[in-house]
Design an enzyme around this catalytic site. Structure first.
Site, short mmCIF file in Angstrom:
data_model
loop_
_atom_site.label_atom_id
_atom_site.label_comp_id
_atom_site.label_asym_id
_atom_site.label_seq_id
_atom_site.Cartn_x
_atom_site.Cartn_y
_atom_site.Cartn_z
N HIS A 1 0.73 -1.34 -0.08
CA HIS A 1 -0.01 -0.03 0.01
C HIS A 1 0.89 1.16 0.09
O HIS A 1 2.11 1.25 0.18
CB HIS A 1 -0.94 -0.01 1.23
CG HIS A 1 -0.24 -0.05 2.74
ND1 HIS A 1 -0.43 -1.22 3.43
CD2 HIS A 1 0.49 0.75 3.02
CE1 HIS A 1 0.44 -1.13 4.33
NE2 HIS A 1 0.92 0.30 4.24
C1 T46 Z 1 2.60 0.69 6.77
C2 T46 Z 1 3.32 -0.56 6.97
C3 T46 Z 1 4.90 -0.51 6.71
C4 T46 Z 1 -4.84 -1.01 13.20
O1 T46 Z 1 -6.03 -1.35 13.43
N1 T46 Z 1 -4.02 0.14 13.61
C5 T46 Z 1 -2.84 0.14 13.05
O2 T46 Z 1 -2.45 1.37 13.63
C6 T46 Z 1 -2.41 -0.43 12.26
C7 T46 Z 1 -1.08 -0.06 11.48
C8 T46 Z 1 -3.09 -1.51 11.60
N2 T46 Z 1 -4.32 -1.60 12.24
C9 T46 Z 1 -5.14 -2.57 11.65
C10 T46 Z 1 -5.57 -2.78 10.26
C11 T46 Z 1 -5.54 -4.04 9.60
O3 T46 Z 1 -6.78 -4.83 9.96
O4 T46 Z 1 -4.14 -4.17 11.61
C12 T46 Z 1 -4.57 -4.95 10.57
C13 T46 Z 1 -3.18 -5.09 9.64
O5 T46 Z 1 -2.80 -3.84 9.17
P1 T46 Z 1 -2.13 -3.59 7.68
O6 T46 Z 1 -2.78 -4.84 6.76
O7 T46 Z 1 -2.29 -2.10 7.29
O8 T46 Z 1 -0.58 -4.19 7.96
P2 T46 Z 1 0.42 -4.12 6.95
O9 T46 Z 1 1.90 -4.72 7.80
O10 T46 Z 1 0.46 -4.41 5.80
O11 T46 Z 1 0.87 -2.42 6.88
C14 T46 Z 1 1.41 -1.53 8.18
C15 T46 Z 1 0.73 -0.38 8.35
O12 T46 Z 1 -0.63 -0.73 8.28
C16 T46 Z 1 1.20 0.93 7.42
O13 T46 Z 1 0.71 2.08 7.71
O14 T46 Z 1 3.02 1.63 6.36
O15 T46 Z 1 2.93 -1.36 8.00
#
Ligand code: T46
Length: 150
Positions: A65
């Site tokens: 993303h």
């Molecule tokens: C990024 C990369 C490097 C939350 O509820 N609160 C939060 O602060 C975060 C970061 C995530 N979430 C929830 C949203 C999703 O349901 O946790 C789940 C996993 O998040 P995500 O799929 O976005 O995880 P990554 O590893 O793909 O991405 C994360 C960050 O979201 C993003 O900002 O830059 O790490």
């Protein structure tokens, strides 16, 4: 390798160039090492949120993303992983393999995190509260907007 992101004037947004490895100040004494991240010194934003990740299977891929506004500093506090960064024109891969190193990232870059070593723990210090509307989840949409900013 830069030592600070502060004091360089306006940071160019939507490019891989300002994304870079920052060497964090490390205070070493016989008790061990202490690394510091301070707003206005090692990073040019106030930290509004921190999160960390662990238990990543080595073959997993996270990220996939872009962010509209969010800035961040990523630290592999234990272990290592790679971050692929893409601004719609250029790509670069950064390796985080020491807790003294942080990857500073500006908005409007697409990122993927890969090659997690077993036992890796990653720490993210970020400039914004969690806001799903800040995310680009669709690469083509990101590409269109990133390229139109050029
Ligand atoms: C990024 C990369 C490097 C939350 O509820 N609160 C939060 O602060 C975060 C970061 C995530 N979430 C929830 C949203 C999703 O349901 O946790 C789940 C996993 O998040 P995500 O799929 O976005 O995880 P990554 O590893 O793909 O991405 C994360 C960050 O979201 C993003 O900002 O830059 O790490």
């Amino acid at each position: 390798m830069g030592s600070s992101v502060n004091g360089g004037g306006d940071v160019m947004v939507g490019r891989v160039e300002p994304c870079r490895i920052v060497e964090l100040p490390e205070i070493v004494d016989p008790r061990g090492s202490l690394c510091v991240v301070e707003s206005g010194k090692e990073i040019d934003f106030d930290v509004k949120r921190a999160y960390y990740m662990f238990g990543m299977p080595p073959e997993t891929r996270r990220g996939g993303h872009g962010h509209r506004r969010l800035r961040q500093l990523i630290i592999a506090v234990h272990g290592s992983f790679k971050v692929d960064v893409d601004d719609g024109f250029n790509r670069r891969t950064f390796v985080l393999d020491h807790p003294r190193l942080g990857l500073y990232m500006t908005p409007m870059v697409w990122r993927d995190m890969v090659d997690f070593a077993p036992g890796t723990v990653g720490l993210w210090l970020v400039s914004e509260p969690y806001d799903e509307t800040d995310y680009y989840r669709d690469y083509d949409e990101f590409l269109r907007d990133a390229r139109s900013m050029a």
